[in-house]
Write an enzyme that holds these catalytic residues in place. Structure first.
Site, PDB file in Angstrom:
ATOM      1  N   ASP A   1       8.722  -3.523 -22.957  1.00 26.71           N
ATOM      2  CA  ASP A   1       7.354  -2.736 -23.161  1.00 26.71           C
ATOM      3  C   ASP A   1       6.953  -3.056 -24.744  1.00 26.71           C
ATOM      4  OD1 ASP A   1       5.429  -0.866 -22.738  1.00 26.71           O
ATOM      5  OD2 ASP A   1       6.386  -0.135 -20.984  1.00 26.71           O
ATOM      6  N   ASP A   2       6.163  -2.210 -25.076  1.00 24.09           N
ATOM      7  CA  ASP A   2       5.652  -2.243 -26.429  1.00 24.09           C
ATOM      8  C   ASP A   2       6.621  -2.052 -27.676  1.00 24.09           C
ATOM      9  OD1 ASP A   2       3.375  -1.587 -25.218  1.00 24.09           O
ATOM     10  OD2 ASP A   2       3.090   0.443 -25.833  1.00 24.09           O
TER      11      ASP A   2
END
Length: 447
Positions: free
Chosen positions: A251-252
């Site tokens: 993810d980020d």
């Protein structure tokens, strides 16, 4: 002296000055906000029965060692030394004035027995667990209300063994929100450095309601298909310094947050004074992100000298109707990205809601964003900026941005709506909302 000779000297002087200024920017640091502290009092986990065989459960040893640090209160604090070996343990809490030091070859490994993980209340700025209603599992390494805490060493490893949690998420058998690898709440004077973090069950490093936090020289690893394994998420926190790190997760890489819809609005604590510098990594999601949980507001964020590879989105500012909050004074500069679906995305329709009680009239404000000196190769779509009809994004400046397309017919043009700003030296040329000569003032401070 002849005028010609003076011009040469002046030119040389200007070149040297520019070189010095560039070097200063390249190697600038914010780590001074929390000085590294030397601890004269040292203890080892083995003094409390710790066994690094990868099989023995060491939860009692960790809790006993930290209890000793907390209650003896040595002047200057105490260092807890983790020697080489694999130390299996359940979750544990840190205390103030301590250093958790991992030697080279030391691994602190989370138990995969989910029954060993206590439940704790939801964060007040979220109102519930981020994934499931109700409480949430305590983070593997946790702390609340702490001061002067250091997690460091010789690149030892903290392994969350998150596979069991990822499978529960995929199979929809989670009863409560998954645990973070490290979460420090309401704390200040924190350093996290020279440690490898891997396989977090959920977010990796989550400082929330914190101030004066330095995260530097860390490596964060998780498979690209691991769900919601954000790298570093400063959340309703101030004066956070993130530097010189490598992050490759599902993810980020770095996401600045500040609470979720009506709960974040009511809690009202923004994130501000966030510096992100010299971070390299890859992810199917975003490299540098703000949001989408930004209801307390996000202000004064600087991200610079970032290298991104095989990304979903290079730079992503994201919010939604019902979030409220003000996102402003965001600067992202000197970014290189290679192979990305989107280079730049600023969107007002991202993220879900905690419940049906969010205020649909709570519109976010996003303004005064400077994105400059960006170079990309293999970028399928250079940019997408979609504001909200009743809350357009304003003061957007794009300057010196060159995002070259991927090979093949899949390349897409810029897409924009409900945005006001300016673009200077951008290729491919962006949408008309960002090219008006009347709006160049948005970029006047970036030159």
């Amino acid at each position: 002296m002849h005028c010609f000779d003076y011009s040469i000297l002046l030119c040389i002087g200007v070149i040297l000055l520019l070189s010095i200024n560039y070097a200063n920017a390249e190697w600038a640091t914010c780590s001074w906000i929390v000085p590294m502290r030397y601890r004269y009092d040292k203890i080892s986990i083995t003094d409390f029965g710790g066994v690094g065989d990868g099989v023995t459960l060491n939860t009692k040893a960790f809790r006993a060692a930290i209890y000793r640090i907390q209650h003896l209160r040595r002047r200057g604090g105490t260092l807890l030394y983790i020697p080489p070996g694999e130390y299996l343990t359940g979750p544990f809490n840190l205390t103030s004035h301590m250093t958790l030091y991992l030697a080279r070859g030391a691994v602190i490994k989370a138990t995969m027995d989910t029954e060993q993980w206590p439940l704790i209340p939801p964060l007040p700025s979220y109102g519930r667990g981020r994934e499931r209603p109700g409480g949430r599992y305590m983070s593997f390494i946790h702390g609340d209300g702490l001061h002067d805490v250091i997690i460091t060493g010789e690149n030892g490893t903290i392994d969350g063994q998150g596979g069991v949690w990822w499978n529960m998420w995929r199979q929809r058998t989670l009863k409560f929100t998954r645990p973070n690898l490290i979460e420090l709440m309401n704390s200040r004077g924190v350093i996290i450095s020279n440690v490898i973090f891997k396989n977090s069950p959920f977010w990796n490093i989550h400082p929330v309601y914190c101030s004066n936090v330095v995260i530097r020289y860390v490596t964060i690893l998780a498979p690209a298909d691991s769900p919601n394994t954000d790298g570093i998420d400063p959340d309703s926190s101030s004066h956070v310094c993130i530097e010189d790190s490598y992050i490759s997760t599902g993810d980020d890489l770095v996401a600045v947050k500040s609470g979720w819809d009506e709960y974040g609005i009511a809690y009202g604590r923004p994130s501000h004074g966030i510096t992100i510098r010299r971070v390299t990594g890859s992810s199917p999601f975003a490299g540098i992100a703000v949001g989408s949980e930004t209801s307390g507001g996000v202000e004064d964020v600087l991200a610079e000298h970032i290298n991104l590879f095989n990304m979903g989105v290079g730079i992503h500012l994201k919010t939604n109707i019902g979030r409220g909050g003000v996102i402003r004074n965001i600067t992202v500069s000197n970014v290189y990205m290679e192979n990305a679906r989107k280079g730049i995305k600023i969107s007002g329709d991202v993220g879900d809601h905690p419940d049906e009680y969010y205020n649909r009239n709570a519109l976010p404000v996003l303004k005064d964003v400077v994105i400059k000196n960006i170079w990309g190769e293999g970028v399928q779509q250079p940019g997408l900026i979609h504001g909200l009809k009743n809350a357009p994004f304003t003061g957007i400046c794009l300057s010196n941005i060159h995002l070259h397309g991927a090979r093949g017919p899949r390349n897409l043009p810029w897409q924009c709506s409900d945005v006001r700003g300016a673009a200077v030296q951008v290729s491919p040329w962006p949408c008309s909302q960002l090219t008006s000569h009347q709006q160049t003032g948005a970029c006047s401070s970036s030159f």
